[in-house]
Design a protein around this motif. Sequence first.
Motif, PDB file in Angstrom:
ATOM      1  N   ALA A 102      -1.424  -3.525  -4.881  1.00 33.53           N
ATOM      2  CA  ALA A 102      -2.092  -2.435  -4.879  1.00 33.53           C
ATOM      3  C   ALA A 102      -1.068  -1.277  -4.897  1.00 33.53           C
ATOM      4  CB  ALA A 102      -3.132  -2.152  -4.124  1.00 33.53           C
ATOM      5  N   SER A 103      -0.283  -1.026  -3.837  1.00 33.46           N
ATOM      6  CA  SER A 103       0.486  -0.071  -3.487  1.00 33.46           C
ATOM      7  C   SER A 103       1.628   0.060  -4.440  1.00 33.46           C
ATOM      8  CB  SER A 103       1.116  -0.123  -2.044  1.00 33.46           C
ATOM      9  OG  SER A 103       2.738  -0.469  -1.985  1.00 33.46           O
ATOM     10  N   LYS A 104       1.960  -0.968  -5.383  1.00 28.64           N
ATOM     11  CA  LYS A 104       2.982  -0.982  -6.497  1.00 28.64           C
ATOM     12  C   LYS A 104       2.506  -0.258  -7.661  1.00 28.64           C
ATOM     13  CE  LYS A 104       5.962  -4.556  -4.674  1.00 28.64           C
ATOM     14  NZ  LYS A 104       6.048  -6.340  -4.923  1.00 28.64           N
ATOM     15  N   ILE A 105       1.014  -0.829  -7.942  1.00 29.58           N
ATOM     16  CA  ILE A 105       0.541  -0.289  -9.054  1.00 29.58           C
ATOM     17  C   ILE A 105       0.194   1.237  -8.879  1.00 29.58           C
ATOM     18  CG2 ILE A 105      -0.150  -2.437 -10.157  1.00 29.58           C
ATOM     19  CD1 ILE A 105      -3.142  -1.305  -9.368  1.00 29.58           C
ATOM     20  N   ALA A 106      -0.053   1.641  -7.731  1.00 33.62           N
ATOM     21  CA  ALA A 106      -0.526   2.955  -7.360  1.00 33.62           C
ATOM     22  C   ALA A 106       0.602   4.080  -7.827  1.00 33.62           C
ATOM     23  CB  ALA A 106      -0.866   3.152  -6.102  1.00 33.62           C
ATOM     24  N   VAL A 107       1.761   3.637  -8.107  1.00 28.75           N
ATOM     25  CA  VAL A 107       2.815   4.704  -8.158  1.00 28.75           C
ATOM     26  C   VAL A 107       2.530   5.085  -9.887  1.00 28.75           C
ATOM     27  CG1 VAL A 107       4.355   3.728  -6.677  1.00 28.75           C
ATOM     28  CG2 VAL A 107       4.581   3.088  -9.013  1.00 28.75           C
ATOM     29  N   ASN A 108       1.749   4.251 -10.777  1.00 31.63           N
ATOM     30  CA  ASN A 108       1.867   4.625 -12.066  1.00 31.63           C
ATOM     31  C   ASN A 108       0.745   5.827 -12.526  1.00 31.63           C
ATOM     32  OD1 ASN A 108       0.709   4.211 -14.793  1.00 31.63           O
ATOM     33  ND2 ASN A 108       1.491   2.221 -14.791  1.00 31.63           N
ATOM     34  N   VAL A 129     -18.368  10.821   1.276  1.00 26.15           N
ATOM     35  CA  VAL A 129     -17.314  10.734   1.934  1.00 26.15           C
ATOM     36  C   VAL A 129     -16.266   9.672   1.220  1.00 26.15           C
ATOM     37  CG1 VAL A 129     -16.364  10.379   4.359  1.00 26.15           C
ATOM     38  CG2 VAL A 129     -18.707  11.041   4.228  1.00 26.15           C
ATOM     39  N   MET A 130     -15.097  10.498   0.854  1.00 21.90           N
ATOM     40  CA  MET A 130     -14.090   9.632  -0.027  1.00 21.90           C
ATOM     41  C   MET A 130     -12.928   9.653   0.747  1.00 21.90           C
ATOM     42  SD  MET A 130     -13.186  10.372  -3.944  1.00 21.90           S
ATOM     43  CE  MET A 130     -15.001  10.073  -4.740  1.00 21.90           C
ATOM     44  N   GLU A 131     -12.500   8.208   0.904  1.00 19.65           N
ATOM     45  CA  GLU A 131     -11.225   8.295   1.721  1.00 19.65           C
ATOM     46  C   GLU A 131     -10.011   7.570   0.618  1.00 19.65           C
ATOM     47  OE1 GLU A 131      -9.899   4.942   2.984  1.00 19.65           O
ATOM     48  OE2 GLU A 131     -11.798   3.635   3.372  1.00 19.65           O
ATOM     49  N   GLY A 132      -8.881   7.948   0.885  1.00 13.78           N
ATOM     50  CA  GLY A 132      -7.714   7.355   0.057  1.00 13.78           C
ATOM     51  C   GLY A 132      -6.291   8.130   0.668  1.00 13.78           C
ATOM     52  N   ARG A 133      -5.590   8.477  -0.414  1.00 15.93           N
ATOM     53  CA  ARG A 133      -4.146   9.233   0.098  1.00 15.93           C
ATOM     54  C   ARG A 133      -4.088  10.407  -0.763  1.00 15.93           C
ATOM     55  NH1 ARG A 133      -4.637   4.673   1.366  1.00 15.93           N
ATOM     56  NH2 ARG A 133      -2.970   3.032   2.180  1.00 15.93           N
ATOM     57  N   ASP A 134      -5.020  10.713  -1.765  1.00 18.96           N
ATOM     58  CA  ASP A 134      -4.732  12.119  -2.395  1.00 18.96           C
ATOM     59  C   ASP A 134      -6.270  12.749  -2.820  1.00 18.96           C
ATOM     60  OD1 ASP A 134      -5.730  10.056  -3.886  1.00 18.96           O
ATOM     61  OD2 ASP A 134      -4.968  10.572  -5.928  1.00 18.96           O
ATOM     62  N   ARG A 181       5.357   0.107   7.173  1.00 20.08           N
ATOM     63  CA  ARG A 181       6.625   0.747   7.063  1.00 20.08           C
ATOM     64  C   ARG A 181       7.010   0.717   5.605  1.00 20.08           C
ATOM     65  NH1 ARG A 181       8.998   0.119  12.638  1.00 20.08           N
ATOM     66  NH2 ARG A 181       8.037   2.013  13.319  1.00 20.08           N
ATOM     67  N   GLU A 182       6.885  -0.340   4.708  1.00 20.91           N
ATOM     68  CA  GLU A 182       7.332  -0.445   3.271  1.00 20.91           C
ATOM     69  C   GLU A 182       6.037   0.337   2.385  1.00 20.91           C
ATOM     70  OE1 GLU A 182       8.086  -4.362   2.046  1.00 20.91           O
ATOM     71  OE2 GLU A 182       7.861  -3.778   0.111  1.00 20.91           O
ATOM     72  N   ARG A 183       4.957   0.059   2.824  1.00 26.12           N
ATOM     73  CA  ARG A 183       4.054   0.464   2.020  1.00 26.12           C
ATOM     74  C   ARG A 183       3.794   2.213   2.412  1.00 26.12           C
ATOM     75  NH1 ARG A 183      -1.466  -2.427   2.966  1.00 26.12           N
ATOM     76  NH2 ARG A 183      -2.323  -0.684   1.683  1.00 26.12           N
ATOM     77  N   ASP A 184       4.100   2.630   3.657  1.00 24.58           N
ATOM     78  CA  ASP A 184       4.209   4.091   3.791  1.00 24.58           C
ATOM     79  C   ASP A 184       5.068   4.556   2.938  1.00 24.58           C
ATOM     80  OD1 ASP A 184       2.487   4.091   5.951  1.00 24.58           O
ATOM     81  OD2 ASP A 184       4.044   4.247   7.725  1.00 24.58           O
ATOM     82  N   ARG A 185       6.373   3.903   2.921  1.00 26.14           N
ATOM     83  CA  ARG A 185       7.460   4.456   2.340  1.00 26.14           C
ATOM     84  C   ARG A 185       7.294   4.758   0.705  1.00 26.14           C
ATOM     85  NH1 ARG A 185      11.142   1.891   4.925  1.00 26.14           N
ATOM     86  NH2 ARG A 185      11.013  -0.044   3.677  1.00 26.14           N
ATOM     87  N   ARG A 186       6.352   3.657   0.167  1.00 20.93           N
ATOM     88  CA  ARG A 186       6.095   3.742  -1.227  1.00 20.93           C
ATOM     89  C   ARG A 186       4.833   4.859  -1.517  1.00 20.93           C
ATOM     90  NH1 ARG A 186       4.550  -1.526  -1.967  1.00 20.93           N
ATOM     91  NH2 ARG A 186       6.459  -2.465  -1.886  1.00 20.93           N
ATOM     92  N   ASP A 187       3.888   4.894  -0.728  1.00 20.36           N
ATOM     93  CA  ASP A 187       2.883   5.983  -0.675  1.00 20.36           C
ATOM     94  C   ASP A 187       3.490   7.448  -0.777  1.00 20.36           C
ATOM     95  OD1 ASP A 187       1.152   3.948  -0.769  1.00 20.36           O
ATOM     96  OD2 ASP A 187       0.288   4.182   1.290  1.00 20.36           O
ATOM     97  N   LEU A 188       4.414   7.712   0.456  1.00 21.16           N
ATOM     98  CA  LEU A 188       5.116   8.961   0.567  1.00 21.16           C
ATOM     99  C   LEU A 188       5.909   9.197  -0.375  1.00 21.16           C
ATOM    100  CD1 LEU A 188       5.532   8.431   4.598  1.00 21.16           C
ATOM    101  CD2 LEU A 188       4.205  10.229   3.492  1.00 21.16           C
ATOM    102  N   GLU A 189       6.673   8.417  -0.721  1.00 17.39           N
ATOM    103  CA  GLU A 189       7.936   8.753  -1.818  1.00 17.39           C
ATOM    104  C   GLU A 189       7.632   8.741  -3.295  1.00 17.39           C
ATOM    105  OE1 GLU A 189      11.041   6.158  -0.708  1.00 17.39           O
ATOM    106  OE2 GLU A 189      11.313   7.228   1.402  1.00 17.39           O
TER     107      GLU A 189
END
Length: 232
Positions: A102-108, A129-134, A181-189
């Motif tokens: 999921a974290s990989k396809i979310a960069v698309n 109430v909607m939760e996510g990253r963006d 840490r890996e998923r944080d990096r992907r989500d942030l970068e």
Amino acid sequence: MTAPPKKLIIAIDGPVGSGKSTLARRVAEMLGYVYVDTGAMYRALALKAVRQKIAPDAADALVTLAHDTRIDLRAEEGGQRVFLDGEDVTMEIRTPEVSQAASKIAVNPGVRQVLVAEQRRAGQQGGVVMEGRDIGSVVFPDAGLKIFLTASPEVRAERRWREHEQKGDAIDLKTTLEEIRERDRRDLERTTSPLVRARDAVVVDSTAMEPEEAARLVVMLANGNATASKAT
Ligand code: DC
């Protein structure tokens, strides 16, 4: 007679394991709002991609897949259930394999466009109430209340690890921390809609906070904002 308070869109963003789902679910319950877990949508699509052996970097195939997929989030007794093309995948989307996918396809960007449109449809009436990253930065930049929930990586890893342990998944704490840490990096970068704190978001650090305390705080803020927006 006083009018009932306006029904807000409450956006809760934050990194993995910060307690977003628990908080969002509880706040929705306390306010009688609908709870929408947008991560579950990325997870459901990732599960379908894994099943069809579509690689996470097969950009066009993933966008086509997103267009051809129906994801429903249904509030049922005992919590939200997630349906992928009509099939209940609530449990299956929570495995470590699907988390990574999921974290990989979310960069698309194309995939995000399809899912963001769905999320806007789900929340446009308010009372959600909607939760996510963006959510506060991209999906609903005009949300009535934005929360950015954080916690230290160690505490987040421990929470995630306990969840896996309860389900019987064999994964140790050290590996969980590395994955976080890996998923944080992907989500942030990532370039499209990275995890950012919207400038007008209230930062809540849940490291040393009980979930119920955080929920009461958010409900208090929501009631204040609903009253303020009714008065303007
Ligand atoms: O919140 P979660 O761990 O269930 O989310 C799964 C993945 O989906 C996560 O790696 C980040 C991504 N995601 C996203 O990019 N945007 C969202 N609004 C929600 C989740």
